[in-house]
Motif scaffolding. Structure first.
Motif, short mmCIF file in Angstrom:
data_model
loop_
_atom_site.label_atom_id
_atom_site.label_comp_id
_atom_site.label_asym_id
_atom_site.label_seq_id
_atom_site.Cartn_x
_atom_site.Cartn_y
_atom_site.Cartn_z
N THR A 26 26.87 29.43 0.16
CA THR A 26 25.60 28.57 -0.61
C THR A 26 24.61 28.56 0.48
OG1 THR A 26 26.65 26.48 0.12
CG2 THR A 26 26.99 27.42 -2.08
N ASP A 27 24.74 28.47 1.63
CA ASP A 27 23.99 28.29 2.65
C ASP A 27 23.12 29.73 3.08
OD1 ASP A 27 22.58 26.60 4.90
OD2 ASP A 27 23.82 28.22 6.28
N THR A 28 21.85 29.80 3.24
CA THR A 28 21.08 30.93 3.40
C THR A 28 21.71 31.63 4.84
OG1 THR A 28 19.38 30.21 2.36
CG2 THR A 28 18.97 32.09 3.61
N THR A 29 21.75 30.61 5.86
CA THR A 29 22.25 31.24 7.33
C THR A 29 23.72 31.87 7.20
OG1 THR A 29 21.01 29.49 8.32
CG2 THR A 29 22.43 30.56 9.54
N GLU A 30 24.36 31.28 6.21
CA GLU A 30 25.75 31.90 6.16
C GLU A 30 25.84 33.37 5.48
OE1 GLU A 30 28.27 28.91 4.19
OE2 GLU A 30 28.49 27.81 6.21
N ARG A 95 34.28 29.72 -5.37
CA ARG A 95 33.86 30.26 -6.77
C ARG A 95 33.85 29.25 -7.74
NH1 ARG A 95 35.90 36.45 -6.04
NH2 ARG A 95 33.88 37.10 -4.42
N ARG A 96 35.15 28.56 -7.81
CA ARG A 96 35.11 27.46 -8.82
C ARG A 96 34.21 26.27 -8.67
NH1 ARG A 96 36.88 22.75 -9.20
NH2 ARG A 96 37.69 22.49 -7.18
N LEU A 101 29.53 23.56 -10.58
CA LEU A 101 27.91 23.05 -10.40
C LEU A 101 27.15 23.74 -11.43
CD1 LEU A 101 25.81 21.80 -8.69
CD2 LEU A 101 25.64 24.03 -7.31
N ARG A 102 27.24 25.08 -11.89
CA ARG A 102 26.32 25.87 -12.69
C ARG A 102 26.58 24.77 -14.08
NH1 ARG A 102 27.94 30.44 -10.00
NH2 ARG A 102 29.45 30.90 -11.46
N PHE A 103 27.92 24.60 -14.45
CA PHE A 103 28.26 24.00 -15.69
C PHE A 103 27.56 22.44 -15.52
CE2 PHE A 103 31.08 21.49 -18.32
CZ PHE A 103 31.27 22.15 -19.47
N ARG A 104 27.37 21.76 -14.45
CA ARG A 104 27.01 20.38 -14.54
C ARG A 104 25.32 20.67 -14.70
NH1 ARG A 104 30.77 19.50 -10.47
NH2 ARG A 104 29.06 20.14 -8.74
N LEU A 129 26.65 28.02 -22.53
CA LEU A 129 27.59 26.95 -22.21
C LEU A 129 28.76 27.90 -22.58
CD1 LEU A 129 28.92 24.33 -21.67
CD2 LEU A 129 28.67 23.76 -24.01
N VAL A 130 28.66 28.60 -23.57
CA VAL A 130 29.93 29.25 -24.24
C VAL A 130 30.46 30.31 -23.20
CG1 VAL A 130 30.94 30.88 -26.11
CG2 VAL A 130 29.45 29.10 -26.86
N THR A 131 29.60 31.16 -22.67
CA THR A 131 29.96 31.99 -21.68
C THR A 131 30.45 31.30 -20.33
OG1 THR A 131 27.87 33.27 -22.28
CG2 THR A 131 28.79 33.94 -20.09
N LEU A 132 29.89 30.27 -19.95
CA LEU A 132 30.71 29.46 -18.65
C LEU A 132 31.94 28.97 -18.93
CD1 LEU A 132 27.56 27.25 -17.00
CD2 LEU A 132 29.05 29.15 -16.21
N LEU A 133 32.08 28.42 -20.20
CA LEU A 133 33.43 28.01 -20.59
C LEU A 133 34.53 29.01 -20.78
CD1 LEU A 133 32.59 25.27 -23.58
CD2 LEU A 133 33.29 24.86 -21.06
N ALA A 134 34.15 30.14 -20.97
CA ALA A 134 34.88 31.39 -21.29
C ALA A 134 35.38 32.03 -19.62
CB ALA A 134 34.25 32.80 -21.80
N ALA A 135 34.07 31.80 -18.65
CA ALA A 135 34.47 32.05 -17.47
C ALA A 135 35.45 31.16 -16.71
CB ALA A 135 33.17 32.52 -16.60
N ARG A 136 35.61 30.10 -17.30
CA ARG A 136 36.21 28.81 -16.83
C ARG A 136 37.78 29.19 -16.50
NH1 ARG A 136 38.17 25.44 -13.37
NH2 ARG A 136 37.96 23.31 -13.48
#
Length: 157
Positions: A26-30, A95-96, A101-104, A129-136
């Motif tokens: 998540t960090d640009t430096t990383e 990744r989870r 975070l994307r879901f929220r 939302l349907v796509t995110l729930l399937a990926a969950r």
């Protein structure tokens, strides 16, 4: 934490280099640091941690790599099998967390669109939302061989 593991165990990082993406940080430096060390760990499976850090061309990134390595929680050196498993588990957790975070964020955008009465945006967000729930489901634990699992019953139907 993931970057610290990859820096501390470049031999294991060599094995998982294709699985770890810049987006996992998540960090640009990383991200920049991973993009700098990825070709190095991919090229040499016998690379040692000190040699890896010394091979980083950018001095600022080299300093950050040294700090990340020094900030590790002081775990003793381990054998590759458990370290490999820890890297995989950490990658899965990262990744989870990104998925959650994307879901929220999507839920907040849907609530805002609903409050504003914007049905078109709400409809588009519902499709996401349907796509995110399937990926969950990729983050669900494996089915238990000992206990009844409702997920396997639903999949068999």
């Amino acid at each position: 934490y993931l970057l610290g593991l990859l820096l501390a165990y470049p031999d294991v990082a060599h094995e998982v280099a294709d699985e770890v993406l810049a987006e996992d940080f998540t960090d640009t430096t990383e991200r920049l640091l991973w993009e700098a060390i990825r070709p190095l760990v991919s090229a040499d499976p016998r690379l040692r941690s000190a040699d890896l850090i010394a091979a980083i061309a950018n001095e600022d990134l080299r300093t950050i790599a040294e700090q990340v390595l020094a900030a590790r929680d002081g775990r003793p050196e381990g054998i590759p099998g458990p370290i490999r498993r820890e890297i995989h588990d950490t990658l899965r957790e990262v990744r989870r967390e990104a998925h959650d975070l994307r879901f929220r964020q999507l839920q907040a955008a849907m609530a805002e669109a609903n409050f504003a009465g914007d049905r078109e945006t709400l409809s588009a967000l519902t499709g996401q939302l349907v796509t995110l729930l399937a990926a969950r489901r990729a983050f669900d634990p494996p089915p238990s061989p000992y206990f009844h699992d409702t997920r396997t019953v639903v999949e068999k139907r």
